[in-house]
Structure formats: structure tokens, C-alpha cells
Design an enzyme around this catalytic site. Structure first.
Site, mmCIF file in Angstrom:
data_model
loop_
_atom_site.group_PDB
_atom_site.id
_atom_site.type_symbol
_atom_site.label_atom_id
_atom_site.label_comp_id
_atom_site.label_asym_id
_atom_site.label_seq_id
_atom_site.Cartn_x
_atom_site.Cartn_y
_atom_site.Cartn_z
ATOM 1 N N GLU A 1 0.795 -1.340 0.062
ATOM 2 C CA GLU A 1 0.071 -0.126 -0.045
ATOM 3 C C GLU A 1 1.035 1.252 0.007
ATOM 4 O O GLU A 1 0.490 2.333 -0.609
ATOM 5 C CB GLU A 1 -0.968 0.102 1.454
ATOM 6 C CG GLU A 1 -1.936 -1.211 1.273
ATOM 7 C CD GLU A 1 -2.767 -1.391 0.096
ATOM 8 O OE1 GLU A 1 -2.921 -0.356 -0.898
ATOM 9 O OE2 GLU A 1 -3.125 -2.499 -0.197
ATOM 10 N N ASP B 1 3.585 -4.675 -5.528
ATOM 11 C CA ASP B 1 4.073 -6.156 -5.200
ATOM 12 C C ASP B 1 5.434 -6.088 -4.984
ATOM 13 O O ASP B 1 5.891 -6.523 -3.920
ATOM 14 C CB ASP B 1 3.607 -6.999 -5.975
ATOM 15 C CG ASP B 1 2.144 -7.300 -5.922
ATOM 16 O OD1 ASP B 1 1.483 -7.159 -4.893
ATOM 17 O OD2 ASP B 1 1.723 -8.151 -6.936
#
Ligand SMILES: [Zn+2]
Length: 672
Positions: free
Chosen positions: A513, A577
Site C-alpha cells: 500500500e 507488489d
């Protein structure tokens, strides 16, 4: 809503029906999930997840089944227990309990719903039938929007991209029944076949509503023709990731000039929008296309189009023949699930969707410990520190842009667990014998709540996910990261396990995030959440080169015969990611020091990577994979794991991989 096009979440789950097998097998991180026969340097995902995959076939009612869904299943069981109790019509229930309980009871009352047939929609059908002039279309569309029925376009509110302190009105494309505009426009065999099945589905829905097969067939053709025109006028999903392409600030008069055939004043009045002038339009071309469609389409065809969207939108709460037919297309055909989920799971989901913070409040009281927030916060700080170090050490970025990046990082705020202030649904009337009406009234509340924000100060404490959700998100306009209570549990976070596992789980999610603030989309927003360039041109160019490497890497992955990942659609998620795992590992190594020992025969680094790999253990049906690749910005789980580890020398070292092995490629990509 335009805003939601931008919320960068960690999981693809929201797009899919998630619900679940009866026996959630493994709750915690477990080395027994490992397939020891596999070579981690050949296929790390198979190594980390092989035994889990063998032991956990996809349940019949699921499109995909993985660790996210397992946890979601446990959360759903907790919600069911709350709702079963709340639904007992005992005297003395407090108002919140009564609301969620009666909503759930009405939804569960399949017998009553079957007995009422289409009567709950009769008033809406009558209104549509009585339309006598195209000048009335605007008022009808406003009515449909208020009760949550998608039609023609979307109207809501959101922060202005270039002034994040302001909430403005927003107009966006919409009004189609297939998952994406490309489904109407592509010519490959699968797409043509899906359109035939969609036509047949629309026809059957009209037949179930009492039309003759001939009439229903003609109606379906009308729906397809009108939705295809809307699809042609729509932006594709890769373009919609570019904030500049969907930011067209206008005045009301400009919108009226784009589509003069539409009665905008009647629409705004019918929608009960507050007085406003500024409005952001995502795609002016779309509204020009609408104008042509209004001129060229007969009133009778509009009646058909509205009738379809009303039936389609309400299908899940109509009598069981409609529910079944809706599942046949949207469940079986589009996702490959072979059975419908049990009714209680669907009703738990509806309650979560429509009265989410009322249900969530009780859920949090019952499940989220007092220490949950504090422990997560500690990890967030460790991750923020690691990302700061990562930025400082980046070899390709100049000091000027690094300074900007660090300022942005410092400005990121976080929300953990649940809202400080709970949404008040007391004005929503809920009746135990009116599932459809409850849905209309809850949607009306939400639609009005969104419009009421126009011109008001931004509420920075608001959440875009409900507390039981197994997911997390970064909001570029708020510049904040958000972790619902639902994900702060094993296998993501486990207070009884070693740091390596927690950093590979929730640590990776936090890092993911945070990195969204700096992916190809997030990097275009400044620390205050404004769409404003803070990069030197040279650094922006360096960024783009590195992002292109990630784009090419993921575009080379084949997920099903003839199906490749769309590297541009998934670029932001893949970047998050890769960055997320890297900073989570840095944060772990900062935390444990050098003397950490092996556990179960694995070093802390190995356990970190295994934990990361295992949160993505997941089986998915081919239909669902195709749907995901066409519409979802997240790569399928296997590639989220292998795509990342092959870019990390730290992984190759941890598992002693040799250069040239599939997980130790020479050409590694690195943005952050
Ligand atoms: Zn994400």
C-alpha cells in the site's frame, strides 16, 4: 464512481464472489503447505503452495479459492453469528441491531420473496411504461440512480484531482451489463461466444418477467445494441488508469453543451443534488456519445433498456428463478463456479454492502482485540522507515526528487481497523418483509450521502472498505493507507508467530500500500493528494524505463491458453507488489538483527518469502482467470509471487538459486 477507479487495493477479491468452503483447513502459516518435491528456484509458487493447492480444491460455489477467501470465510461465519442473533425479533433490540437483523431476515426470507414475485418492482415498471416523451428520460434516470440501478452513466462526488481539499460533482461512463467495454468490442471467438450467451441471458430474464420469447429476443437485441453504443463511447480500462485522461473539469453549462439532448436540470433536480457549478467529467466523448444515443433511440427502446437494468440490478433479491438465471450467466458463465453460494452467505454480503458500518461496528466489538491497532501501527512505522531508507539508497533517482519522495512518504497517514466515527443509517427504513425496498432505501441513502458531500470539506476519516473486509488500500487523493480489521488476522498477522512470517504477510501488505503512493499512478499525486508533478523530467524518464521493464515482464506471463497478463493494466499493482516485498524484507532485517535462528529448518529470510508466497496460495477457474485478466488491475496470484521473487537477489540468496534458473533471471526489474 470515479474515485473507486483509483483506490489501489491489495487483493483482487472484491471483483469476485468470495465465499467459501465449509472446512477452512489451515489458519496459520504452515510449512506443511510446502511441496518439498518442487524446486523453489524453478517455481517458487509451486514450492510454497503445492501441498496447500493439492489439499484445497476449489469449492463448487467458488470462482477462486485461496488464503484470502479462507479468511473471508471465517469472517463471514462471525458475521453470520451476529446477524442470526440480530434477526431474532426480540423486544429490546437496540436500533442498530434491529436494522441489520431485519435487513438480513428480509433477505433470507426466500419463501416470502418467491410469493411476492415481481410485485416489489411494479411501481418502477409502471413509471417506465408511462414515459411518454424523451424529455422525461432524465428524470427517470435520476430515479434509477437514486435506487441504485445502473443506467447510462454514473453521477457522484469526489475530491478534485487538482485541489484535494474540495469535493466536486463527478460524471462518469457506465450503463453496461457486461464487465467491461471490451466485452462488446472484441472479435475473438471467446468474446463472440460470451456475447451470444449474454444475449440469451437478457432474453431469459425478460421471459421470466412475462414477455413472450419473440418479444424477449427482440428486447435482448435492443439492449445489446444500446450497450454496444455506450461501450464504443467508453474509455478502455488502461486509459482510465491515467488520471490526466479522466480529469476534465467543467461547469454545468459545458456538460449541457456536450449532451444538449439530455435534460440536465431535470436530472440534477431528480437526483436531489445540492446546488453546484464545478463538475469533473471523466470522458467528454462518452457524454457526446450519449447525446447521439438519446437522439437516435426510440422511447420504446429506452423503456426496454431501463426495464433490463432494473431486472438485472435487483435479480439477486428477486424470486429464485431470477436468482438462478442471474447466477447462470454472472456466476457459471463468467467465473466458472458450478454452484450458487448458500443464501446466508449472499445475505451476509448484501448486509455488509448496504449497512456495512452498522454490521461492522458489532463485528469489531466482538472480534478486534484492543492490542490489534497498536501492533499493526508498530509494523506500519517499521515499513515506513524501511521505505525511507530504500528511497535514500535508490541508485537512479536524483537528490531533488528523493527529497520530494521523502516528503510525500512522511505525509502518508494511516487508518487501522475501523472508523473513529460510525456511519449513521438511522434514516434508512428497514422492513422485515421487503428485501427489494430495503435495498432501494439503502442505496438511496448512499447515493444522497455521496451527493451531500459536494461543496463540503473533505472527511479524511471516512473509510472506503468495511471493517470485516479482507483487503487494504491506498488512496492517492487522501495520501493515506487503510487496513480493515478483517485482514489483521492469520495468515496475515499472528501475534503468536515469529516476525519473519508477519513481515512476509501483513508487512508485505503494508509495503504494497505504501508503494502505491509511488507507482505509475500514485507518483503523479503530491503529498497533499493533488495531481501535480513533483518529479524532475530526468527522474520521470528513469522511472518510466524501470516501469516498462515491469510491464514487459508481466506481459510475458501466460495465465491460460492464449491469455497473457495485461502489463499496462496491472503495472501499478505489480510495482506495489515488488516494492512492498522489498521494503517488508528490509523492515524485517532491521527488526530482527543478525542473530535470528532457524525455525522448522528455515532461516528468517526463507520464512519471510514462504509467508509471502503462502498468503497468495490460490486456485482459480479458467473462466475466472480470463475475467480477471480482462478487467482486474491485479495479476493472478501465482504471478504475483513468481513475478516478484525473480526480481530479487535477496530471494536468490535465501534459497541458493543459481543464475539462469527461472527464479534467478539475469534481466531483473526494479523500480523501488
Ligand atoms: Zn494494490
Amino acid at each position: 464512481m470515479l474515485k473507486n477507479a483509483f483506490l489501489a487495493s491489495v487483493c483482487a477479491c472484491a471483483t469476485f464472489a468470495q465465499s467459501p468452503a465449509p472446512n477452512a483447513s489451515m489458519v496459520r502459516f504452515d510449512v506443511k503447505a510446502i511441496d518439498k518435491a518442487a524446486n523453489p528456484c524453478q517455481d517458487f509458487y509451486q514450492y510454497a503452495c503445492g501441498n496447500w493447492l493439492t489439499r484445497n480444491p476449489i469449492p463448487a460455489d467458488q470462482a477462486r479459492w485461496g488464503r484470502f477467501q479462507e479468511l473471508d470465510e471465517r469472517n463471514k461465519q462471525a458475521l453470520r453469528a451476529i446477524l442470526d442473533t440480530a434477526a431474532k425479533p426480540e423486544p429490546g433490540r437496540d436500533s442498530v441491531t434491529r436494522q441489520i437483523g431485519d435487513y438480513y431476515a428480509a433477505c433470507m426470507d426466500e419463501k416470502g420473496i418467491d410469493a411476492r414475485g415481481l410485485a416489489p418492482l411494479q411501481a418502477e415498471f409502471d413509471r417506465i411504461r408511462q414515459l411518454s416523451d424523451k424529455a422525461q428520460l432524465a428524470a427517470e434516470i435520476a430515479r434509477l440512480h437514486r435506487i441504485g440501478v445502473a443506467s447510462l452513466f454514473e453521477f457522484s462526488s469526489g475530491q478534485d484531482f487538482k485541489d484535494s481539499t474540495k469535493v466536486v460533482a463527478q460524471l462518469d461512463q457506465g450503463g453496461i451489463g457486461l464487465p467491461d467495454r471490451d466485452y462488446y468490442l472484441k472479435d475473438d471467438r471467446k468474446s463472440v461466444e460470451l456475447r451470444q450467451k449474454y444475449l440469451a441471458h437478457v432474453q431469459r430474464m425478460f421471459e421470466l418477467a412475462g414477455r413472450t420469447p419473440e418479444t424477449a429476443k427482440a428486447y435482448a437485441a435492443t439492449v445489446m445494441r444500446m450497450e454496444t453504443e455506450l461501450a464504443k463511447g467508453s474509455l478502455d480500462n488502461v486509459s482510465r488508469r491515467d488520471p490526466e485522461k479522466i480529469y476534465h473539469p467543467m461547469k454545468k453549462a459545458d456538460v449541457a453543451a456536450l449532451a444538449p439532448a439530455f435534460q440536465w436540470a431535470e436530472y440534477y433536480a431528480g437526483a436531489r443534488a445540492p446546488d453546484f457549478q464545478a463538475i469533473v467529467v471523466s470522458s467528454p466523448e462518452f457524454f457526446q456519445a450519449i447525446d447521439r444515443q438519446i437522439q437516435d433511440t426510440t422511447l420504446e427502446d429506452w423503456r426496454v433498456y431501463f426495464g433490463w437494468h432494473l431486472l438485472h440490478s435487483e435479480a439477486p433479491l428477486l424470486p429464485s428463478v431470477f436468482v438462478q438465471e442471474n447466477f447462470e450467466f454472472y456466476g457459471r458463465t463468467l467465473t466458472g463456479a458450478t454452484e450458487m453460494r448458500p443464501r446466508w452467505k449472499r445475505c451476509v454480503d448484501f448486509t455488509d454492502n448496504q449497512l456495512g458500518e452498522a454490521l461492522g461496528k458489532t463485528y469489531v466489538e466482538k472480534t478486534f482485540g484492543a492490542t490489534g491497532k497498536e501492533r499493526t501501527l508498530k509494523m506500519v512505522h517499521a515499513l515506513e522507515k524501511a521505505l525511507g531508507e530504500d528511497i535514500e539508497k535508490l541508485p537512479w533517482m536524483t537528490a531533488t526528487t528523493k527529497k520530494g519522495a521523502l516528503i510525500k512518504l512522511q505525509a502518508i497517514t494511516n487508518k487501522i481497523g475501523y472508523p473513529d466515527h460510525w456511519r449513521d443509517y438511522s434514516s434508512v427504513e428497514i422492513q422485515r418483509d421487503d428485501a427489494i425496498g430495503n435495498g432501494f432505501r439503502a442505496d438511496q441513502y448512499e447515493f444522497q450521502r455521496q451527493l451531500n458531500k459536494i461543496g463540503k470539506p473533505v472527511d479524511r476519516l471516512e473509510w472506503s472498505m468495511t471493517p470485516p473486509t479482507v483487503n487494504a488500500y491506498y488512496d492517492p487523493q487522501m495520501n493515506n493507507i487503510n487496513f480493515p480489521a478483517g485482514i489483521l488476522q492469520p495468515p496475515f498477522f499472528d501475534s503468536a508467530i515469529d516476525d519473519a512470517v508477519n513481515f512476509g504477510g501483513i508487512g508485505m501488505v503494508i509495503g504494497h500500500e505504501l508503494t502505491h503512493g509511488f507507482d505509475d499512478q500514485g507518483r503523479q499525486f503530491d503529498p497533499k493528494g493533488n495531481l501535480q508533478d513533483w518529479w524532475t523530467p530526468a527522474d520521470a524518464k528513469e522511472f518510466q524505463q524501470r516501469a516498462a521493464c515491469v510491464d514487459d515482464e508481466y506481459a510475458s506471463f501466460t495465465v491460460a491458453p492464449g491469455v497473457h497478463i495485461n502489463g499496462k493494466l496491472t503495472l501499478g499493482e505489480n510495482t506495489a507488489d515488488n516494492g512492498g516485498v522489498r521494503v517488508a524484507l528490509m523492515a524485517l532485517l532491521n527488526t530482527i538483527g543478525k542473530e535470528a535462528k532457524k525455525i522448522d529448518g528455515f532461516t528468517p529470510e526463507q520464512r519471510f518469502f514462504l509467508s509471502f508466497g503462502q498468503v497468495w496460495c490460490s486456485g482459480e477457474r479458467e473462466e475466472s482467470l480470463r475475467l480477471q485478466v480482462a478487467t482486474n488491475p491485479h495479476s493472478p496470484p501465482k504471478f504475483r509471487v513468481n513475478g516478484v521473487v525473480q526480481n530479487m537477489p535477496e530471494f536468490q540468496k535465501a534459497f541458493s538459486c543459481k543464475a539462469g534458473q527461472p527464479m534467478a533471471k539475469a534481466n531483473v526489474c526494479r523500480v523501488w
